[in-house]
Design a protein around this motif. Structure first.
Motif, PDB file in Angstrom:
ATOM      1  N   GLY A 104      11.963  -1.400 -16.235  1.00 19.28           N
ATOM      2  CA  GLY A 104      11.998  -2.259 -17.541  1.00 19.28           C
ATOM      3  C   GLY A 104      12.482  -3.577 -17.551  1.00 19.28           C
ATOM      4  O   GLY A 104      12.109  -4.517 -17.847  1.00 19.28           O
ATOM      5  N   ALA A 105      13.801  -3.530 -17.234  1.00 20.76           N
ATOM      6  CA  ALA A 105      14.637  -4.749 -17.124  1.00 20.76           C
ATOM      7  C   ALA A 105      13.981  -5.816 -16.136  1.00 20.76           C
ATOM      8  O   ALA A 105      13.943  -6.870 -16.331  1.00 20.76           O
ATOM      9  CB  ALA A 105      15.926  -4.528 -16.680  1.00 20.76           C
ATOM     10  N   TRP A 106      13.471  -5.038 -14.748  1.00 19.48           N
ATOM     11  CA  TRP A 106      12.818  -5.934 -13.897  1.00 19.48           C
ATOM     12  C   TRP A 106      11.478  -6.688 -14.579  1.00 19.48           C
ATOM     13  O   TRP A 106      11.332  -7.888 -14.307  1.00 19.48           O
ATOM     14  CB  TRP A 106      12.509  -5.117 -12.611  1.00 19.48           C
ATOM     15  N   LEU A 107      10.733  -5.960 -15.200  1.00 19.22           N
ATOM     16  CA  LEU A 107       9.521  -6.466 -15.782  1.00 19.22           C
ATOM     17  C   LEU A 107       9.795  -7.387 -16.857  1.00 19.22           C
ATOM     18  O   LEU A 107       9.187  -8.508 -17.077  1.00 19.22           O
ATOM     19  CB  LEU A 107       8.622  -5.495 -16.192  1.00 19.22           C
TER      20      LEU A 107
ATOM     21  N   LEU B   7       8.656 -11.595 -17.170  1.00 21.76           N
ATOM     22  CA  LEU B   7       7.947 -11.874 -18.494  1.00 21.76           C
ATOM     23  C   LEU B   7       8.672 -12.822 -18.983  1.00 21.76           C
ATOM     24  O   LEU B   7       8.204 -13.971 -19.560  1.00 21.76           O
ATOM     25  CB  LEU B   7       7.600 -10.688 -19.503  1.00 21.76           C
ATOM     26  N   VAL B   8      10.005 -12.925 -19.108  1.00 22.26           N
ATOM     27  CA  VAL B   8      10.970 -14.116 -19.856  1.00 22.26           C
ATOM     28  C   VAL B   8      10.727 -15.481 -18.830  1.00 22.26           C
ATOM     29  O   VAL B   8      10.680 -16.335 -19.483  1.00 22.26           O
ATOM     30  CB  VAL B   8      12.479 -13.488 -20.138  1.00 22.26           C
ATOM     31  N   LEU B   9      10.851 -15.063 -17.596  1.00 22.60           N
ATOM     32  CA  LEU B   9      10.827 -16.311 -16.753  1.00 22.60           C
ATOM     33  C   LEU B   9       9.689 -16.944 -16.842  1.00 22.60           C
ATOM     34  O   LEU B   9       9.250 -18.406 -17.236  1.00 22.60           O
ATOM     35  CB  LEU B   9      11.054 -16.150 -15.418  1.00 22.60           C
ATOM     36  N   ALA B  10       8.405 -16.327 -17.122  1.00 26.67           N
ATOM     37  CA  ALA B  10       6.849 -16.817 -17.183  1.00 26.67           C
ATOM     38  C   ALA B  10       6.782 -17.561 -18.570  1.00 26.67           C
ATOM     39  O   ALA B  10       6.367 -18.474 -18.558  1.00 26.67           O
ATOM     40  CB  ALA B  10       6.074 -15.555 -17.153  1.00 26.67           C
ATOM     41  N   ALA B  11       7.566 -16.889 -19.640  1.00 25.66           N
ATOM     42  CA  ALA B  11       7.386 -17.763 -20.762  1.00 25.66           C
ATOM     43  C   ALA B  11       8.301 -18.871 -21.129  1.00 25.66           C
ATOM     44  O   ALA B  11       7.775 -19.912 -21.769  1.00 25.66           O
ATOM     45  CB  ALA B  11       8.116 -16.571 -22.065  1.00 25.66           C
TER      46      ALA B  11
ATOM     47  N   VAL C   1       6.633 -22.565 -21.914  1.00 27.04           N
ATOM     48  CA  VAL C   1       7.300 -23.348 -22.968  1.00 27.04           C
ATOM     49  C   VAL C   1       7.742 -24.911 -22.419  1.00 27.04           C
ATOM     50  O   VAL C   1       7.443 -26.042 -23.093  1.00 27.04           O
ATOM     51  CB  VAL C   1       8.369 -22.559 -23.621  1.00 27.04           C
ATOM     52  N   GLU C   2       8.283 -25.007 -21.111  1.00 27.38           N
ATOM     53  CA  GLU C   2       8.568 -26.087 -20.889  1.00 27.38           C
ATOM     54  C   GLU C   2       7.418 -27.035 -20.507  1.00 27.38           C
ATOM     55  O   GLU C   2       7.557 -28.091 -20.679  1.00 27.38           O
ATOM     56  CB  GLU C   2       9.511 -25.998 -19.403  1.00 27.38           C
TER      57      GLU C   2
END
Length: 385
Positions: A214-217, A221-225, A229-230
């Motif tokens: 779960g932490a890996w997934l 997802l956070v990196l993609a978000a 945003v940038e």
């Protein structure tokens, strides 16, 4: 005299061998209904180098085990294997060989290609794992499947194979769950659960594995978000900078080649090239006038190097009529390794003088100056006629 202890040990162990790769000759092949075909897994998920190496090692181990009893030709790189399935426990299962099967060499090449990301930063550890897959495919015609299987198994020993299999099991569960009711439930092919060693809780181990996956997934997802945003926030600035740079390359004003009409000569504050700076070019992006902001494009040419190079610069604003000089702030650009140039667009407010000249001067990685660009004239209206 027959050793009855071995037969009884097998009879009393309903779970079978501890490793699917260690089946007894009379055992039926493991069911693949609870797994996902390798072609589907590659098509729907991006494998990591450890995952690709783990699957490749499992394919070769199964191919070597299957070929030897059948009297096949395991020493051939064209040894055909059946469909490759990654089971619900993250281990490799091979279907029966025959027409339509795949060559071991082709499977290894597909795995290495699926785990390679174009444009990613070099990762020596990951590249070493993928190189082992490539080397295995190259050695198959020479050494044969059994020898290469042992070599790739030793290479896979450099990773945490239990954790990698848990990751593959999570991928199989996710892909199998998304396949719909027709795919059937995903079950662990083991018919029974073995007792855990003393001091270990099977449910606790499962929860730990789920937290890691779960932490890996979540990290992905956070990196993609963040990237999304940038791009959304900086989209307008990026588009403006690109448009300015393209306009400068196509139709931007070139540094004035005409002789200076009047006033004292402009003395360059630094040489035209120095150190790793081979040239500095400054251009007007539009016609400029004293007393107003002036849009400029700066191009610094560099000698490529193995390390990133930081380029900093400032502007010298010269009163062409008196020779007085003042300094305006510039900027900083980091050029990646082996980069040959730094390009930047900026705006410099010009003082309200009769005529000015602007010179760009680099501070790092060496002091070098551009030819001047001009705005205004020291000549009066009567002299200009």
């Amino acid at each position: 005299m027959t050793d009855l202890r071995t037969e009884r040990a097998i009879e009393l162990d309903p779970a079978g061998p501890s490793d699917p790769h260690e089946q007894q000759p009379g055992d039926p092949p493991p069911a693949a209904s609870g797994g996902v075909a390798l072609t589907r897994l590659i098509g729907l998920a991006r494998l990591t180098p450890p995952q690709a190496l783990e699957i490749g090692a499992g394919v070769l181990a199964e191919a070597a085990r299957r070929a030897e009893p059948d009297g096949g030709s395991p020493d051939s790189d064209r040894f055909e294997i059946g469909p490759v399935v990654v089971g619900a426990d993250g281990r490799v299962v091979l279907g029966p060989g025959g027409p339509g099967g795949a060559a071991v060499e082709a499977v290894l090449a597909d795995l290495a290609g699926a785990a390679r990301l174009r444009g990613r930063r070099p990762d020596p550890a990951a590249d070493q794992l993928l190189d082992a897959l490539d080397r295995a495919g190259t050695l198959l015609p020479v050494s044969g499947v059994p020898a290469v299987a042992r070599m790739l198994g030793e290479a896979a020993g450099a990773v945490d194979r239990s954790a990698v299999r848990a990751e593959l099991a999570a991928l199989v569960a996710a892909i199998g769950g998304a396949a719909g009711p027709a795919a059937g439930p995903i079950r662990n092919p083991s018919p029974a659960v073995r007792a855990a060693p003393a001091g270990l809780d099977p449910q606790g181990a499962t929860r730990t594995t789920r937290r890691r996956i779960g932490a890996w997934l979540l990290s992905a997802l956070v990196l993609a978000a963040v990237v999304s945003v940038e791009v959304a926030v900086l989209r307008d600035d990026i588009a403006v900078d690109i448009r300015l740079l393209l306009d400068a390359g196509r139709s931007g004003s070139t540094p004035s080649a005409a002789p200076e009409p009047d006033g004292p000569p402009i003395v360059p504050p630094a040489p035209a090239a120095a150190g790793t700076v081979t040239a500095v070019d400054l251009r007007l992006l539009a016609q400029c006038a004293p007393g107003a902001p002036c849009d400029l494009r700066l191009l610094v040419r560099l000698v490529p190097g193995p390390e990133p190079q930081v380029v900093t610069w400032s502007y010298r604003i010269v009163d062409r009529c008196t020779g007085a000089t003042e300094t305006a702030p510039g900027g900083t650009v980091t050029v990646p390794p082996e980069g040959e140039r730094a390009v930047a667009a900026g705006t410099v407010p010009l003082p309200a003088l009769q005529a000015v000249a602007v010179v760009a001067v680099t501070d790092l990685p060496a002091a070098a100056a551009s030819p001047p660009v001009f705005a205004g004239s020291c000549r009066s209206d009567g002299q200009s006629g």
